[in-house]
Design a protein around this motif. Sequence first.
Motif, PDB file in Angstrom:
ATOM      1  N   ALA A  35      44.593  43.253  45.976  1.00  0.00           N
ATOM      2  CA  ALA A  35      43.677  42.776  44.932  1.00  0.00           C
ATOM      3  C   ALA A  35      44.258  43.062  43.551  1.00  0.00           C
ATOM      4  CB  ALA A  35      42.311  43.436  45.092  1.00  0.00           C
ATOM      5  N   LYS A  36      44.903  44.201  43.391  1.00  0.00           N
ATOM      6  CA  LYS A  36      45.511  44.548  42.105  1.00  0.00           C
ATOM      7  C   LYS A  36      46.620  43.554  41.750  1.00  0.00           C
ATOM      8  CE  LYS A  36      46.743  47.056  38.517  1.00  0.00           C
ATOM      9  NZ  LYS A  36      46.740  46.193  37.357  1.00  0.00           N
ATOM     10  N   ALA A  44      43.124  38.131  35.856  1.00  0.00           N
ATOM     11  CA  ALA A  44      41.681  38.275  36.074  1.00  0.00           C
ATOM     12  C   ALA A  44      41.366  39.743  36.318  1.00  0.00           C
ATOM     13  CB  ALA A  44      41.246  37.439  37.280  1.00  0.00           C
ATOM     14  N   SER A  45      40.136  40.134  36.025  1.00  0.00           N
ATOM     15  CA  SER A  45      39.726  41.510  36.287  1.00  0.00           C
ATOM     16  C   SER A  45      39.635  41.741  37.797  1.00  0.00           C
ATOM     17  CB  SER A  45      38.369  41.791  35.640  1.00  0.00           C
ATOM     18  OG  SER A  45      37.346  41.096  36.337  1.00  0.00           O
ATOM     19  N   LEU A  46      39.731  43.004  38.202  1.00  0.00           N
ATOM     20  CA  LEU A  46      39.592  43.328  39.624  1.00  0.00           C
ATOM     21  C   LEU A  46      38.234  42.889  40.157  1.00  0.00           C
ATOM     22  CD1 LEU A  46      41.272  46.815  40.186  1.00  0.00           C
ATOM     23  CD2 LEU A  46      41.757  44.683  41.373  1.00  0.00           C
ATOM     24  N   THR A  47      37.199  43.043  39.355  1.00  0.00           N
ATOM     25  CA  THR A  47      35.853  42.628  39.762  1.00  0.00           C
ATOM     26  C   THR A  47      35.835  41.133  40.065  1.00  0.00           C
ATOM     27  OG1 THR A  47      34.863  44.359  38.415  1.00  0.00           O
ATOM     28  CG2 THR A  47      33.427  42.557  39.075  1.00  0.00           C
ATOM     29  N   THR A  48      36.432  40.348  39.185  1.00  0.00           N
ATOM     30  CA  THR A  48      36.484  38.894  39.390  1.00  0.00           C
ATOM     31  C   THR A  48      37.259  38.566  40.659  1.00  0.00           C
ATOM     32  OG1 THR A  48      36.321  38.442  37.029  1.00  0.00           O
ATOM     33  CG2 THR A  48      37.303  36.712  38.385  1.00  0.00           C
ATOM     34  N   VAL A  49      38.382  39.226  40.860  1.00  0.00           N
ATOM     35  CA  VAL A  49      39.204  38.981  42.048  1.00  0.00           C
ATOM     36  C   VAL A  49      38.432  39.331  43.310  1.00  0.00           C
ATOM     37  CG1 VAL A  49      41.259  39.764  43.307  1.00  0.00           C
ATOM     38  CG2 VAL A  49      41.426  39.163  40.884  1.00  0.00           C
ATOM     39  N   TYR A  50      37.782  40.491  43.340  1.00  0.00           N
ATOM     40  CA  TYR A  50      37.026  40.878  44.534  1.00  0.00           C
ATOM     41  C   TYR A  50      35.871  39.913  44.819  1.00  0.00           C
ATOM     42  CZ  TYR A  50      39.462  45.243  45.519  1.00  0.00           C
ATOM     43  OH  TYR A  50      40.406  46.168  45.875  1.00  0.00           O
ATOM     44  N   ARG A  51      35.200  39.443  43.782  1.00  0.00           N
ATOM     45  CA  ARG A  51      34.107  38.475  43.995  1.00  0.00           C
ATOM     46  C   ARG A  51      34.640  37.178  44.588  1.00  0.00           C
ATOM     47  NH1 ARG A  51      31.157  39.439  38.305  1.00  0.00           N
ATOM     48  NH2 ARG A  51      29.959  41.272  38.897  1.00  0.00           N
ATOM     49  N   ARG A  52      35.747  36.691  44.038  1.00  0.00           N
ATOM     50  CA  ARG A  52      36.310  35.438  44.544  1.00  0.00           C
ATOM     51  C   ARG A  52      36.871  35.605  45.944  1.00  0.00           C
ATOM     52  NH1 ARG A  52      34.607  35.291  39.938  1.00  0.00           N
ATOM     53  NH2 ARG A  52      34.531  33.392  38.694  1.00  0.00           N
ATOM     54  N   ILE A  53      37.488  36.747  46.214  1.00  0.00           N
ATOM     55  CA  ILE A  53      38.008  37.002  47.564  1.00  0.00           C
ATOM     56  C   ILE A  53      36.864  36.988  48.572  1.00  0.00           C
ATOM     57  CG2 ILE A  53      38.959  38.802  49.060  1.00  0.00           C
ATOM     58  CD1 ILE A  53      40.898  39.480  46.767  1.00  0.00           C
TER      59      ILE A  53
END
Length: 119
Positions: A35-36, A44-53
């Motif tokens: 994710a990083k 993108a922020s980690l939060t954005t990446v985790y939401r999209r994942i």
Amino acid sequence: MNGEGAAGPSELFEVLADEYARDILVAADRRPMTAKALSDACDASLTTVYRRIALLEEHGLVKKHRSVGPGGTHRSKFETTLEGLHVDLSDGELSLSVETRDELADSFTSLWEDMRGDG
């Protein structure tokens, strides 16, 4: 997977319309990434990446691989499973089908077994 199953065509189009989701799919298609690493690659922020994942996993477009690193730390890498997307407009109906790498591998295995007479 076809677009009519768990997610209809409009839901899948909505997921793919998101720029971050598309960026993650493209980046994770090159190689499995944490994710990083996706956050850096997609700006993108980690939060954005985790939401999209989470959204991409829900639709079967991304797969998580877990490994144990040095010192017993757990690490997750994400890989795109999307291989093809097919849109068909026929008789006033819009249909969407999605091909994933797992489906292609299963199809190849079935074909090979049929050729060998195992099936």
